[in-house]
Design a protein around this motif. Structure first.
Motif, PDB file in Angstrom:
ATOM      1  N   ILE A  78      -9.765  -4.767  -0.141  1.00  0.00           N
ATOM      2  CA  ILE A  78      -9.327  -6.168  -0.082  1.00  0.00           C
ATOM      3  C   ILE A  78     -10.463  -7.041   0.459  1.00  0.00           C
ATOM      4  CG2 ILE A  78      -7.721  -7.744   1.112  1.00  0.00           C
ATOM      5  CD1 ILE A  78      -5.581  -5.487   0.812  1.00  0.00           C
TER       6      ILE A  78
ATOM      7  N   GLN B 149       3.537  -2.173   1.832  1.00  0.00           N
ATOM      8  CA  GLN B 149       2.140  -2.350   1.393  1.00  0.00           C
ATOM      9  C   GLN B 149       1.860  -3.826   1.104  1.00  0.00           C
ATOM     10  OE1 GLN B 149       2.301   0.405  -1.926  1.00  0.00           O
ATOM     11  NE2 GLN B 149       0.774   1.731  -0.961  1.00  0.00           N
TER      12      GLN B 149
ATOM     13  N   CYS C 234      -0.146  -8.211  -6.212  1.00  0.00           N
ATOM     14  CA  CYS C 234       0.803  -7.311  -5.506  1.00  0.00           C
ATOM     15  C   CYS C 234       1.578  -6.380  -6.430  1.00  0.00           C
ATOM     16  CB  CYS C 234       1.760  -8.141  -4.659  1.00  0.00           C
ATOM     17  SG  CYS C 234       0.916  -9.042  -3.358  1.00  0.00           S
TER      18      CYS C 234
ATOM     19  N   GLU D 155      -7.347  -1.755   2.787  1.00  0.00           N
ATOM     20  CA  GLU D 155      -7.916  -2.831   3.608  1.00  0.00           C
ATOM     21  C   GLU D 155      -9.389  -3.103   3.284  1.00  0.00           C
ATOM     22  OE1 GLU D 155      -7.163  -2.110   7.758  1.00  0.00           O
ATOM     23  OE2 GLU D 155      -7.900  -4.083   8.364  1.00  0.00           O
TER      24      GLU D 155
ATOM     25  N   SER E 299      -4.649  -4.536  -4.625  1.00  0.00           N
ATOM     26  CA  SER E 299      -5.070  -3.427  -3.763  1.00  0.00           C
ATOM     27  C   SER E 299      -4.191  -3.374  -2.522  1.00  0.00           C
ATOM     28  CB  SER E 299      -6.540  -3.614  -3.353  1.00  0.00           C
ATOM     29  OG  SER E 299      -6.935  -2.547  -2.525  1.00  0.00           O
ATOM     30  N   SER E 300      -4.029  -2.143  -1.994  1.00  0.00           N
ATOM     31  CA  SER E 300      -3.372  -1.995  -0.694  1.00  0.00           C
ATOM     32  C   SER E 300      -4.342  -1.366   0.294  1.00  0.00           C
ATOM     33  CB  SER E 300      -2.114  -1.127  -0.844  1.00  0.00           C
ATOM     34  OG  SER E 300      -2.480   0.124  -1.406  1.00  0.00           O
TER      35      SER E 300
ATOM     36  N   SER F  20      -0.997  -5.908   2.861  1.00  0.00           N
ATOM     37  CA  SER F  20      -2.078  -6.386   1.985  1.00  0.00           C
ATOM     38  C   SER F  20      -2.208  -7.900   2.060  1.00  0.00           C
ATOM     39  CB  SER F  20      -1.826  -5.956   0.542  1.00  0.00           C
ATOM     40  OG  SER F  20      -1.797  -4.551   0.469  1.00  0.00           O
TER      41      SER F  20
END
Ligand code: NAD
Length: 343
Positions: free
Chosen positions: A312, A98, A91, A309, A306-307, A102
């Motif tokens: 992720i 975000q 994070c 989708e 990562s933010s 996430s």
């Protein structure tokens, strides 16, 4: 006739005595068999549920299965007796919002490990993402593993810093707290505050981050009681941390990679590396997936940030293929002992 009957009776008695003898022998052997079986059971066995401690005490040597990656179940047993997922969501540099989304997407996609820090300023967002996933029934608190870090300016007031992280995350215990950086002036004091919080049930496992010299790691370990469960350092194919990994394994500490993809602004360097991209093509996977799979097979916990989708989901889709020994050797050959960050 009487003689014949007496003879038969004698034979029957002999048979009976022989049978008794066999039973007696079997009874005396049985406990021996049992004790052999008991001795072969490891002192700390993999647990069914991720967050249950095995019966390991601090004075024992690390059990033989501490630090062994189980890629079928996606976990590693820590020297604290807890299991930790080997792939998580990072994070760093995510806003509160975000981080919330996430973490929520990650838990929905199957992730069970979350990495944040007080200095990222998003512990509340992380807590909201966790709560949302729990409320929607994707996970239970016990199934997930939350890591946060104590920042260096808090080292003189460790107990307060731990309470504050618990509050911001909205949790009543944290699975793993680590000191964010080596700081010889007062990191022992901060670590001792974490040891106290373990005794109080507020923290389950504790560890370190950004200790790059074996001597620095030993300085902290020699002055404290609980061995670090984790060392989180910058690690990727260009900086594989092999020497540190071997050193810390002596006390059962597992390496966790930050910048597993090279970090924001550097990912293309690793994604376009000829070795990485050709292995990716061979497996019909993306370079990010090859890098992450390499971390896990090399015995490094990875927490890609990562933010996005789709990224992720992509980053978690690495349990359906395996790098060959030859591919692992090619990746190992990429080590330049070169870091991207200077902290
Ligand atoms: P990283 O190596 O995970 O790379 C993140 C970058 O990769 C971002 O720009 C992201 O958009 C991109 N990315 C992620 N997945 C991708 C994909 N599938 N395809 C293309 N691009 C993709 O770097 P990071 O996030 O800085 O490090 C990972 C985590 O490690 C952090 O989020 C944080 O939790 C932790 N960390 C710890 C420290 C420390 O000092 N202990 C320092 C840095 C990071």
């Amino acid at each position: 006739m009487k003689r014949v009957i007496a003879f038969i009776m004698m034979l029957l008695c002999m048979a009976l005595l022989a049978a008794c003898g066999t039973n007696a022998a079997a009874e005396t052997e049985a406990p021996a068999e049992k004790s052999v079986a008991a001795a072969s059971v490891p002192t700390a066995v993999p647990m069914e549920t991720p967050a249950q401690p095995a019966e390991a005490t601090e004075t024992e040597q690390p059990a033989s299965d501490v630090g062994v990656f189980d890629l079928e179940r996606g976990v590693v047993l820590l020297n604290s007796g807890y299991e930790m997922p080997v792939l998580g969501i990072g994070c760093f540099q995510l806003s509160q919002e975000q981080a919330e989304y996430s973490v929520y997407w990650a838990l929905r996609d199957g992730y069970r490990l979350i990495d944040t820090a007080r200095i990222y300023g998003n512990e509340e967002g992380v807590g909201r993402g966790i709560q949302k996933a729990i409320d929607e029934g994707f996970v239970t608190r016990e199934e997930i593993f939350v890591t946060t870090k104590m920042w260096t300016s808090d080292f003189d007031k460790g107990a307060e810093a731990i309470e504050a992280s618990l509050d911001r995350l909205g949790l009543d215990y944290i699975d793993l707290m680590i000191l964010h950086h080596s700081q010889p002036r007062n990191d022992v004091q901060a670590y001792q505050a974490m040891e106290q919080a373990v005794a109080e049930g507020k923290l389950r496992s504790i560890g370190l981050s950004n200790y790059y010299e074996p001597e620095d790691f030993d300085r902290l370990v020699d002055a404290t009681t609980i061995r670090p469960a984790i060392l989180q350092n910058e690690t990727h194919p260009y900086h594989q941390s092999v020497e540190m990994k071997e050193h810390i394994a002596q006390v059962g500490t597992v390496l966790e990679s930050w910048f597993p993809l090279g970090g924001r602004g550097n990912t293309q360097v690793l994604f376009s590396d000829e070795t990485v991209s050709s292995i990716a093509a061979a497996h019909d996977k993306t370079p990010a997936q090859i890098l992450l799979r390499w971390h896990l097979q090399a015995g490094n916990i990875a927490i890609p940030g990562s933010s996005n989708e789709e990224h992720i989901a992509e980053n978690y889709d690495i349990f359906d293929f395996e790098l060959t020994e030859e591919e692992m050797a090619r990746m190992t050959a990429l080590d330049k002992n070169e870091r991207f960050a200077d902290y």
